[in-house]
Design an enzyme around this catalytic site. Structure first.
Site, PDB file in Angstrom:
ATOM      1  N   TYR A   1      34.410  51.139  36.461  1.00 24.14           N
ATOM      2  CA  TYR A   1      35.534  50.721  36.970  1.00 24.14           C
ATOM      3  C   TYR A   1      36.772  50.879  36.444  1.00 24.14           C
ATOM      4  O   TYR A   1      37.904  51.085  37.138  1.00 24.14           O
ATOM      5  CB  TYR A   1      35.037  49.265  37.604  1.00 24.14           C
ATOM      6  CG  TYR A   1      34.138  49.240  38.914  1.00 24.14           C
ATOM      7  CD1 TYR A   1      32.799  49.215  38.393  1.00 24.14           C
ATOM      8  CD2 TYR A   1      34.452  49.317  40.134  1.00 24.14           C
ATOM      9  CE1 TYR A   1      31.688  49.154  39.598  1.00 24.14           C
ATOM     10  CE2 TYR A   1      33.682  49.602  41.076  1.00 24.14           C
ATOM     11  CZ  TYR A   1      32.262  49.547  40.869  1.00 24.14           C
ATOM     12  OH  TYR A   1      31.349  49.539  41.821  1.00 24.14           O
TER      13      TYR A   1
ATOM     14  N   ARG B   1      38.068  54.119  37.118  1.00 22.88           N
ATOM     15  CA  ARG B   1      38.553  54.394  38.199  1.00 22.88           C
ATOM     16  C   ARG B   1      39.824  53.652  38.612  1.00 22.88           C
ATOM     17  O   ARG B   1      40.781  54.255  38.985  1.00 22.88           O
ATOM     18  CB  ARG B   1      37.670  53.732  39.190  1.00 22.88           C
ATOM     19  CG  ARG B   1      37.880  54.530  40.718  1.00 22.88           C
ATOM     20  CD  ARG B   1      36.422  54.227  41.545  1.00 22.88           C
ATOM     21  NE  ARG B   1      36.802  54.707  42.731  1.00 22.88           N
ATOM     22  CZ  ARG B   1      36.357  55.788  43.389  1.00 22.88           C
ATOM     23  NH1 ARG B   1      35.932  56.767  42.531  1.00 22.88           N
ATOM     24  NH2 ARG B   1      36.571  56.175  44.502  1.00 22.88           N
TER      25      ARG B   1
ATOM     26  N   ASN C   1      38.663  50.945  51.161  1.00 20.53           N
ATOM     27  CA  ASN C   1      39.250  51.504  49.953  1.00 20.53           C
ATOM     28  C   ASN C   1      39.598  50.307  48.851  1.00 20.53           C
ATOM     29  O   ASN C   1      40.169  49.359  49.336  1.00 20.53           O
ATOM     30  CB  ASN C   1      40.140  52.397  49.869  1.00 20.53           C
ATOM     31  CG  ASN C   1      39.838  53.773  50.630  1.00 20.53           C
ATOM     32  OD1 ASN C   1      38.412  53.971  50.981  1.00 20.53           O
ATOM     33  ND2 ASN C   1      40.656  54.413  51.173  1.00 20.53           N
TER      34      ASN C   1
ATOM     35  N   ASP D   1      41.660  50.967  46.119  1.00 27.92           N
ATOM     36  CA  ASP D   1      42.768  51.497  45.648  1.00 27.92           C
ATOM     37  C   ASP D   1      43.952  50.805  46.205  1.00 27.92           C
ATOM     38  O   ASP D   1      43.605  50.105  47.304  1.00 27.92           O
ATOM     39  CB  ASP D   1      42.683  53.079  45.610  1.00 27.92           C
ATOM     40  CG  ASP D   1      43.002  53.459  47.009  1.00 27.92           C
ATOM     41  OD1 ASP D   1      42.212  54.678  47.341  1.00 27.92           O
ATOM     42  OD2 ASP D   1      43.652  53.148  47.592  1.00 27.92           O
TER      43      ASP D   1
ATOM     44  N   HIS E   1      36.257  45.714  51.103  1.00 22.85           N
ATOM     45  CA  HIS E   1      35.545  45.785  49.933  1.00 22.85           C
ATOM     46  C   HIS E   1      35.982  45.378  48.631  1.00 22.85           C
ATOM     47  O   HIS E   1      35.738  45.711  47.661  1.00 22.85           O
ATOM     48  CB  HIS E   1      34.796  47.175  49.906  1.00 22.85           C
ATOM     49  CG  HIS E   1      34.271  47.635  51.038  1.00 22.85           C
ATOM     50  ND1 HIS E   1      33.737  49.061  51.292  1.00 22.85           N
ATOM     51  CD2 HIS E   1      33.474  46.829  51.735  1.00 22.85           C
ATOM     52  CE1 HIS E   1      32.924  48.875  52.251  1.00 22.85           C
ATOM     53  NE2 HIS E   1      32.849  47.564  52.867  1.00 22.85           N
TER      54      HIS E   1
ATOM     55  N   CYS F   1      36.592  36.402  36.999  1.00 27.53           N
ATOM     56  CA  CYS F   1      35.330  35.911  36.118  1.00 27.53           C
ATOM     57  C   CYS F   1      34.095  36.005  37.061  1.00 27.53           C
ATOM     58  O   CYS F   1      33.952  35.516  37.985  1.00 27.53           O
ATOM     59  CB  CYS F   1      35.480  34.685  35.681  1.00 27.53           C
ATOM     60  SG  CYS F   1      34.133  34.118  34.585  1.00 27.53           S
TER      61      CYS F   1
ATOM     62  N   CYS G   1      36.306  30.198  31.096  1.00 24.17           N
ATOM     63  CA  CYS G   1      34.872  29.911  30.687  1.00 24.17           C
ATOM     64  C   CYS G   1      33.981  31.036  29.660  1.00 24.17           C
ATOM     65  O   CYS G   1      32.958  30.794  29.648  1.00 24.17           O
ATOM     66  CB  CYS G   1      34.079  29.797  31.809  1.00 24.17           C
ATOM     67  SG  CYS G   1      33.551  31.619  32.622  1.00 24.17           S
TER      68      CYS G   1
ATOM     69  N   ALA H   1      43.020  64.420  55.738  1.00 22.32           N
ATOM     70  CA  ALA H   1      43.925  63.289  56.308  1.00 22.32           C
ATOM     71  C   ALA H   1      45.391  63.569  56.206  1.00 22.32           C
ATOM     72  O   ALA H   1      46.217  63.454  56.830  1.00 22.32           O
ATOM     73  CB  ALA H   1      43.361  62.092  55.540  1.00 22.32           C
TER      74      ALA H   1
HETATM   75  N1  APR Z   1      40.340  63.550  54.648  1.00 21.11           N
HETATM   76  C1  APR Z   1      39.624  63.132  55.592  1.00 21.11           C
HETATM   77  N2  APR Z   1      38.399  62.540  55.142  1.00 21.11           N
HETATM   78  C2  APR Z   1      37.900  62.818  54.030  1.00 21.11           C
HETATM   79  C3  APR Z   1      38.469  63.952  53.264  1.00 21.11           C
HETATM   80  C4  APR Z   1      39.762  64.327  53.435  1.00 21.11           C
HETATM   81  N3  APR Z   1      40.518  65.025  52.561  1.00 21.11           N
HETATM   82  N4  APR Z   1      37.659  64.372  51.999  1.00 21.11           N
HETATM   83  C5  APR Z   1      36.410  63.881  52.483  1.00 21.11           C
HETATM   84  N5  APR Z   1      36.563  63.178  53.830  1.00 21.11           N
HETATM   85  C6  APR Z   1      35.407  62.276  54.139  1.00 21.11           C
HETATM   86  C7  APR Z   1      34.067  62.856  53.941  1.00 21.11           C
HETATM   87  O1  APR Z   1      33.595  64.009  54.814  1.00 21.11           O
HETATM   88  C8  APR Z   1      33.305  61.473  54.124  1.00 21.11           C
HETATM   89  O2  APR Z   1      32.881  61.470  55.541  1.00 21.11           O
HETATM   90  O3  APR Z   1      35.790  61.235  53.540  1.00 21.11           O
HETATM   91  C9  APR Z   1      34.233  60.343  53.890  1.00 21.11           C
HETATM   92  C10 APR Z   1      33.863  59.640  52.355  1.00 21.11           C
HETATM   93  O4  APR Z   1      32.744  59.170  52.765  1.00 21.11           O
HETATM   94  P1  APR Z   1      32.295  57.949  51.708  1.00 21.11           P
HETATM   95  O5  APR Z   1      32.312  58.591  50.410  1.00 21.11           O
HETATM   96  O6  APR Z   1      30.895  57.475  52.095  1.00 21.11           O
HETATM   97  O7  APR Z   1      33.466  56.857  51.445  1.00 21.11           O
HETATM   98  P2  APR Z   1      33.253  55.615  52.429  1.00 21.11           P
HETATM   99  O8  APR Z   1      32.808  55.840  53.635  1.00 21.11           O
HETATM  100  O9  APR Z   1      34.793  54.991  52.263  1.00 21.11           O
HETATM  101  O10 APR Z   1      32.170  54.707  51.567  1.00 21.11           O
HETATM  102  C11 APR Z   1      32.044  53.381  52.302  1.00 21.11           C
HETATM  103  O11 APR Z   1      30.495  52.708  50.522  1.00 21.11           O
HETATM  104  O12 APR Z   1      30.417  53.428  48.272  1.00 21.11           O
HETATM  105  C12 APR Z   1      30.662  52.653  48.941  1.00 21.11           C
HETATM  106  O13 APR Z   1      32.054  50.580  48.806  1.00 21.11           O
HETATM  107  C13 APR Z   1      32.025  51.768  48.812  1.00 21.11           C
HETATM  108  O14 APR Z   1      33.863  51.555  50.324  1.00 21.11           O
HETATM  109  C14 APR Z   1      32.847  52.402  49.991  1.00 21.11           C
HETATM  110  C15 APR Z   1      31.865  52.473  51.159  1.00 21.11           C
END
Ligand code: APR
Length: 252
Positions: A68, A71, A102, A104, A119, A127, A156, A240
């Site tokens: 983390y 990240r 997200n 971030d 999330h 802590c 703590c 996006a």
């Molecule tokens: N623009 C839009 N979508 C995109 C792009 C892009 N440039 N690149 C990839 N993707 C899409 C992928 O096709 C996929 O469907 O983004 C999605 C990412 O999916 P995940 O990696 O599963 O992310 P997310 O859905 O946010 O995960 C949900 O799972 O890992 C846990 O807590 C973590 O918040 C996260 C949760």
């Protein structure tokens, strides 16, 4: 470039409210790897059960903290992309509410206010023992490291943990309440933009269906099919940053 259907522009043209539900794909074009994409998923290297659970952290705090902390460093080193910027501009044209999965801060750094981080956030460590928010020094690795000792809680002496929601943990109550209220406030004609999420993780993955039941027009922006594609009125199969810039640019 990705063609944006006229129906998508028309839907936004006529909308009063826009609810944005964003996932990791929203930040992909900033250079923040997503979690499950085959070619880039950070978890390709790790098994989620190794990392994103309280048990994994308690078993080996430096191993989980290192991932983390890397990240956090990565997010701090990249910029919001044109999609984040477009959504910030959209807030000047429509009533926009953002609820993100997200952890971030790229929406915020583009100028958006984020109603809910479902999330949690990378930037709210706390802590793991007494839950006190940690606002002390956080040493960030300049390259991925296998292990890094987490900070120690000044109250703590417990190990500080990332402020993110791990599998099996409950979501922040306020984030859920704000998101559910925003979904319930939707009326026919309002638009939901579901951006860059695989739709695999609940309860976040359930909000598009709830929004559709309120009569809103649900639009997915994702280069690939996801678990929620079938319930969307429109899908834009593109990245996006490019698609959001095109959509907001087309609004009068
Ligand atoms: N623009 C839009 N979508 C995109 C792009 C892009 N440039 N690149 C990839 N993707 C899409 C992928 O096709 C996929 O469907 O983004 C999605 C990412 O999916 P995940 O990696 O599963 O992310 P997310 O859905 O946010 O995960 C949900 O799972 O890992 C846990 O807590 C973590 O918040 C996260 C949760």
């Amino acid at each position: 470039t990705t063609a944006v259907p006229d129906a998508v522009i028309d839907a936004l043209q006529g909308a009063r409210r826009v609810l944005v539900l964003s996932g990791a794909g929203m930040s992909a074009e900033s250079g923040v790897p997503t979690f499950r994409d085959a070619q880039t998923g950070l978890w390709e290297a790790f098994d989620p059960t190794q990392l994103a659970t309280l048990e994994a952290f308690q078993m080996d705090p430096p191993f989980v903290w290192a991932w983390y902390a890397w990240r956090m460093q990565l997010v701090g080193a990249v910029d919001p992309n044109a999609g984040h910027v477009a959504l910030a501009a959209l807030a000047g044209l429509r009533e926009v509410t953002i609820s993100t999965q997200n952890v971030d801060d790229l929406h915020e750094r583009a100028g958006s206010s984020v109603a809910a981080h479902l999330h949690g956030s990378l930037f709210e460590p706390r802590c793991s023992e007494c839950d006190t928010p940690y606002d002390g020094e956080v040493e960030l690795p300049q390259e991925p490291v296998e292990r890094l000792d987490p900070p120690t809680c000044p109250q703590c002496e417990g190990d500080v943990r990332p402020g993110v929601v791990w599998f099996g943990e409950t979501l922040p109550e306020q984030a859920v309440e704000v998101t559910e209220a925003a979904v319930e406030a939707l009326e026919p004609g309002d638009v939901v933009l579901v951006i860059g999420t695989s739709g695999l993780v609940y309860p976040a993955a359930g909000y598009p269906a709830m929004a559709r039941a309120e009569g809103a027009t649900v639009i997915e922006i994702n280069p690939h099919e996801s678990e929620i594609s079938d319930m969307c009125h429109h899908v834009v199969r593109g990245p996006a940053a490019e698609v959001l810039a095109a959509i907001v640019g087309a609004l009068r």
